[in-house]
Scaffold this active site. Structure first.
Site, mmCIF file in Angstrom:
data_model
loop_
_atom_site.group_PDB
_atom_site.id
_atom_site.type_symbol
_atom_site.label_atom_id
_atom_site.label_comp_id
_atom_site.label_asym_id
_atom_site.label_seq_id
_atom_site.Cartn_x
_atom_site.Cartn_y
_atom_site.Cartn_z
ATOM 1 N N LYS A 205 -12.769 25.264 -16.144
ATOM 2 C CA LYS A 205 -13.781 25.459 -15.095
ATOM 3 C C LYS A 205 -13.219 26.374 -13.996
ATOM 4 O O LYS A 205 -12.003 26.615 -13.955
ATOM 5 C CB LYS A 205 -14.174 24.102 -14.517
ATOM 6 C CG LYS A 205 -13.016 23.329 -13.922
ATOM 7 C CD LYS A 205 -13.317 21.832 -13.827
ATOM 8 C CE LYS A 205 -12.173 21.102 -13.158
ATOM 9 N NZ LYS A 205 -12.303 19.636 -13.273
ATOM 10 N N ARG B 253 -17.531 9.025 -8.589
ATOM 11 C CA ARG B 253 -17.899 10.426 -8.519
ATOM 12 C C ARG B 253 -19.032 10.567 -9.531
ATOM 13 O O ARG B 253 -19.995 9.815 -9.476
ATOM 14 C CB ARG B 253 -16.675 11.305 -8.805
ATOM 15 C CG ARG B 253 -16.780 12.690 -8.214
ATOM 16 C CD ARG B 253 -15.536 13.523 -8.419
ATOM 17 N NE ARG B 253 -15.222 13.754 -9.821
ATOM 18 C CZ ARG B 253 -14.297 14.611 -10.247
ATOM 19 N NH1 ARG B 253 -13.595 15.322 -9.384
ATOM 20 N NH2 ARG B 253 -14.060 14.784 -11.523
ATOM 21 N N TYR C 94 -0.487 39.410 14.718
ATOM 22 C CA TYR C 94 -1.509 38.860 15.605
ATOM 23 C C TYR C 94 -0.915 37.805 16.516
ATOM 24 O O TYR C 94 -0.150 36.945 16.079
ATOM 25 C CB TYR C 94 -2.638 38.226 14.785
ATOM 26 C CG TYR C 94 -3.642 39.218 14.246
ATOM 27 C CD1 TYR C 94 -4.294 40.116 15.102
ATOM 28 C CD2 TYR C 94 -3.953 39.248 12.899
ATOM 29 C CE1 TYR C 94 -5.220 41.021 14.607
ATOM 30 C CE2 TYR C 94 -4.886 40.142 12.390
ATOM 31 C CZ TYR C 94 -5.519 41.026 13.255
ATOM 32 O OH TYR C 94 -6.440 41.907 12.769
ATOM 33 N N MET D 275 -5.714 38.978 7.556
ATOM 34 C CA MET D 275 -6.731 38.936 6.506
ATOM 35 C C MET D 275 -6.265 39.641 5.230
ATOM 36 O O MET D 275 -6.466 39.146 4.129
ATOM 37 C CB MET D 275 -8.016 39.582 7.018
ATOM 38 C CG MET D 275 -9.161 39.521 6.043
ATOM 39 S SD MET D 275 -10.705 39.815 6.917
ATOM 40 C CE MET D 275 -11.770 40.188 5.548
#
Ligand SMILES: *Cc1c(COP(=O)(O)O)cnc(C)c1O
Length: 344
Positions: A36, A128, A244, A292
């Site tokens: 998955k 679940r 940063y 980023m």
């Protein structure tokens, strides 16, 4: 295609070796593979092709879109989240996939559609997905064409009484349904021993290098290695700051490499000042904040490293999870789409 400045080196031998190890630990049970979330981020098609060639016959995805993406590979895929109204056309069409029915409504929907072969998930204490054992015992599944009856362990990576309780609740359903096979164990569940293997095991994370339990140490190999390219090398003089919010100050003249990697690629801010890379034996610590798309590495120890060179980020899953506070699952499923995925 322009080669990306960041890539995942994916070790196909290690993947297959991990599956064989888990298959051996599964004893007489068949060993499947959870693929998955695009094979936990590695690329489901590549993973399935390699494991099918090694002898794996049972693959697990979450959704029908994931099943459709594998439909031409000639393997059988089980769709763990079952079948919603929206899924029915695909579910009835794709002959290589079958749903894992989780709710009374899904059972009814599949029966009324004349769906044929399916699997069934029963909840034995995780709360679940899955049917209640009482519903199963009351005959809800009578007459269905069920390949595998499954349940899922909540705490397989811990030594807690809940594991035996779930196993006992599952054993109590043996022979009470038309299912041909029973399946309980995920990766860590395999390490709980033969009482948990039943007819089929369903490892995911350990295939991809996850080591959650001592039994996997030294036996499960790293599969995913992120590598990044140096965009710039620079000298930061004593007293100057980096990145940063200027969180790091050079206490001595420091050589930095700025590499193409950041939180948009799944290399999150928690690696700021903590993560690292290696070139051969040389350790290259992350300096300052992760941006980023960029990270700064201290390469003072590696005078030969230059713009355009590649370095391997430290990303062994158990150690990196301990360092970052992220789970081993988050670490690999979070690796982004900008990496080229290169199999060897
Ligand atoms: C994801 C999943 C697995 C695989 O679990 P791992 O912990 O990654 O080994 C097995 N069974 C079910 C039902 C799952 O959802």
């Amino acid at each position: 295609m322009i080669p990306a400045p960041l890539r995942l080196a994916l070790d196909g031998d290690a993947l297959v070796s991990n599956w064989r190890t888990l298959a051996t630990m599964s004893g007489g049970a068949a060993c499947g593979a959870a693929v998955k979330a695009n094979g936990y981020g590695l690329g489901a098609r590549e993973v399935v092709a390699r494991l099918a060639a090694a002898g794996c016959r049972d693959f697990f995805v979450a959704t029908w879109a994931e099943a459709l993406a594998l439909a031409d590979l000639g393997v059988t895929v089980c769709v763990l989240h079952g079948v919603r109204d929206e899924d029915l056309p695909a579910a009835l069409n794709v002959v290589t996939a079958r749903p894992v029915l989780n709710t009374v409504q899904q059972v009814r929907r599949w029966r009324e559609a004349g769906g044929g072969a399916c699997d069934v998930m029963v909840d034995t204490g995780m709360n679940r997905l899955g049917l209640r054992p009482e519903d199963v015992a009351a005959g809800l599944l009578d007459g269905l064409d069920i390949e595998t009856l499954m349940s899922h362990l909540a705490s397989a990576d811990e030594d807690v009484p809940g594991n035996a309780a779930q196993r006992d609740a599952f054993v109590a359903l043996a022979g009470r349904t038309p299912a041909r096979r029973m399946s309980l164990a995920n990766s860590a569940g395999i390490a709980l021993g033969p009482d948990y293997a039943f007819d089929l095991t369903r490892p995911g994370i350990a295939l991809y290098g996850g080591v959650q339990v001592a039994a996997f140490e030294g036996r499960i190999r790293q599969v995913v290695k992120p590598e990044v390219q140096i965009l710039q090398r620079r000298l930061v003089p004593t007293g100057q700051r980096v990145g940063y919010n200027a969180t790091w100050t050079a206490s001595a003249d420091t050589e930095l490499a700025i590499v193409n990697l950041g939180y948009a690629d799944g290399y999150l801010r928690c690696f700021s000042g903590k993560g690292g890379a290696h070139v051969g034996e040389l350790a290259l610590p992350v300096i300052g904040r992760v941006s980023m798309d960029l990270v700064a590495l201290d390469v003072s120890a590696a005078p030969d490293l230059a713009e355009g060179d590649w370095v391997a980020m430290d990303y062994a899953l158990p150690e990196t999870a301990a360092l970052s506070g992220l789970s081993q699952y988050e670490l690999i499923t979070g690796l982004g789409a900008r990496f080229d995925r290169i199999w060897a």
